[in-house]
Design an enzyme around this catalytic site. Structure first.
Site, mmCIF file in Angstrom:
data_model
loop_
_atom_site.group_PDB
_atom_site.id
_atom_site.type_symbol
_atom_site.label_atom_id
_atom_site.label_comp_id
_atom_site.label_asym_id
_atom_site.label_seq_id
_atom_site.Cartn_x
_atom_site.Cartn_y
_atom_site.Cartn_z
ATOM 1 C CG HIS A 1 -3.468 -10.769 1.712
ATOM 2 N ND1 HIS A 1 -2.497 -10.146 0.961
ATOM 3 C CD2 HIS A 1 -4.280 -9.774 2.159
ATOM 4 C CE1 HIS A 1 -2.691 -8.844 0.974
ATOM 5 N NE2 HIS A 1 -3.772 -8.586 1.693
ATOM 6 C CE LYS B 1 -4.208 -1.829 2.144
ATOM 7 N NZ LYS B 1 -5.125 -1.738 3.314
#
Length: 559
Positions: A479, A423
């Site tokens: 994930h 991120k």
């Protein structure tokens, strides 16, 4: 060894009943004549065990009279008696260290002695004990046939056994047993060392490695009362007990120097964490200091000290107590063992340094994501706890075979904290947007999985093997994959998704829904759990969901 004394002439004459020839008259050593077999080189050792097996009580009595004063290599004889093959079997079962057997052939049956030979060699598997076959009826067991067919070491007709020949035969058997026993103890000791190296070198914890070392020493030196490892606290001088120098025999002065017991076995099993001075007398403490200062082993009649030549974690010594004096073969084995284990200490210390460096790297990378996303900090810590708990539950259930091994469970907690490190490349206006993302923003947001995997994979390259960084890379990239293959970035399905990613997928969704985000309110716990159960087999691996529910029902990862 004094074979007889003048006062025993009458008793010795009984041996004539065995058929002693006139040329085999017994000669008695002078009372003061030195006997080289009686010389000793250390503290009194356990006697040699000699088993007499004969159905004639007179044979037992005469054998004891003849051999009663025999001493070989500083050890006397301890006699055991059996009057039948059955009695002998019981004694041999209880005394596996019998050195020699004087065995009659004809007892309760005509071949009872030969049957006992077969039992010793084939049933008990005892190849060390020396078997001397004695018979008063050679026709029942012809020498040539018996020697070829049975694993015996000598054959004597009772009619030819004079006192001197019995002495010579017995000492020869003891010497042969001693050589075989030495070879066997060397073999067993080396096997213990090789096995210890193979097992202990896999340890990655200094505590577990230290415990393994003292346990293997107990196996290597079973006669010792106990052993412990001790270390000198950082900054203290191992020569402290003797200000006059390491060669001084004076006891420690005060308690300015203290080694600390790391772990112990036997009589020292409860000594862990205590100062050595509270466990041993001053003289033994001084021996530990001297051995550490000189860098070589020190042996006393009742204890030994072996230092480890390690670059880290600092001065470490092994203390073995209550052994009654170590023979040369055991001293050599101890030296080999300590030499190998010194390498093990360095390996474990280096691994711990590498592990600490990786942890520091993980925390540094995790901070990057925290700066970008105000909710990331506590979120990743909770994910770490949940991921570890789920992995341990999968391991306990055996649900994923060997995939969830100890190393996996050790790594996943910290590695999972890096799942959103990608991120850092996502613009703030997307990360902190309070409303629903536009399609092009969703596409850009999804890139964090690929970016995070790439960052961590590049970082883990120099490390090699499984590490926090390599597992973090597969978690970051996988994930958001779904068990049915509809996830991103690669559309993986089922077991093609790394187990670590499947675990973090459940933990991530659970924590994200349970807590408030800029774009949503927190859900009720029951609603979150219902959703995760419903998504088993679609979004989530059903085995991971089952483990998650088991942990939740116990009260969560910290219960």
């Amino acid at each position: 060894m004094q074979l007889g004394r003048a006062g025993r002439g009458a008793a010795m004459s009984d041996i004539q009943g065995w058929g002693q020839d006139e040329d085999d008259d017994l000669l008695f050593a002078d009372e003061d004549a030195p006997d080289p077999l009686s010389a000793t080189s250390g503290p009194a050792a356990a006697p040699w065990k000699l088993l007499i097996v004969d159905d004639d009580p007179e044979v037992h009595a005469i054998t004891r009279v003849v051999l009663n004063d025999v001493t070989f290599d500083g050890r006397r004889l301890h006699f055991l008696s059996a009057h039948s093959g059955g009695e002998a079997r019981a004694i041999l079962n209880d005394h596996p260290d019998i050195a020699a057997v004087l065995l009659d052939v004809v007892m309760e049956t005509e071949d009872a002695g030969l049957r006992l030979v077969h039992h010793i060699r084939e049933v008990l598997g005892n190849r060390r004990v020396r078997i001397i076959l004695r018979t008063g009826q050679p026709g029942q067991a012809p020498e040539r046939r018996v020697i070829v067919s049975y694993d015996i070491n000598d054959y004597k007709a009772k009619s030819e056994l004079t006192a001197q020949k019995l002495f010579t035969t017995t000492v020869a058997a003891l010497r042969s047993y001693q050589h075989i026993d030495t070879i066997e103890r060397n073999r067993q000791g080396l096997e213990t060392i090789v096995d210890a190296a193979g097992t202990l070198f896999e340890q990655r914890s200094m505590d577990r490695f230290a415990v393994g070392v003292v346990e293997r020493v107990a196996a290597l030196l079973p006669r010792a009362a106990g052993a412990f490892l001790c270390a000198v606290p950082s900054g203290l001088n191992p020569e402290g007990p003797n200000p006059e120098g390491p060669n001084s025999e004076s006891p420690p002065h005060g308690r300015s120097w203290e080694a600390v017991v790391l772990c112990g076995t036997g009589v020292f099993a409860d000594a862990a964490g205590r100062p050595v001075g509270a466990v041993l007398p001053d003289a033994a403490c001084a021996d530990i200091a001297a051995a550490l200062a000189r860098g070589c082993s020190l042996h006393r009649d009742d204890h030994s000290v072996a230092p480890f030549q390690t670059r880290s974690p600092g001065p470490v010594a092994l203390f073995i107590g209550g052994h009654g004096g170590l023979p040369d073969v055991e001293r050599r084995l101890l030296e080999i063992f300590c030499s190998r284990m010194s390498v093990g200490f360095d390996n474990v210390a280096l691994y711990e340094q590498l592990r600490l460096a990786q942890i520091a790297t993980v925390h540094a990378l995790g901070k990057l994501a925290e700066y970008k996303d105000e909710v990331t900090g506590e979120h990743v810590r909770r994910i770490g706890r949940w991921a570890t708990a789920i992995a341990r539950e999968l391991q306990a259930q055996g649900a994923c075979g060997g995939a969830a091994d100890d190393l996996f469970c050790e790594l996943i907690g910290l590695a999972s904290m890096l799942h959103d490190v990608g991120k850092v490349a996502i613009p703030d206006q997307i990360l902190r947007k309070p409303g629903k993302l536009a399609p092009e923003e969703i596409t850009q947001m999804r890139e964090h999985a690929t970016i995070g995997g790439r960052i961590l994979r590049d970082a883990s390259g120099p490390v090699g093997g499984r590490s926090y960084l390599s597992m973090g890379a597969e978690i970051a990239e996988s994930h958001h994959e779904k068990f049915d293959g509809t996830g991103y970035p690669h559309g993986l399905a089922g077991d093609a998704i790394p187990l670590s990613g499947r675990i973090v997928a459940v933990a991530d969704v659970y924590d994200a829904l349970l807590h408030r985000r800029p774009y949503k309110e927190a859900w009720e716990l029951a609603a979150v759990v219902d959703l995760i159960r419903a998504e088993a087999g679609r979004h989530f691996d059903p085995r991971v969901v089952s483990a998650f529910v088991a942990v939740l029902e116990r009260g969560g990862p910290e219960a």
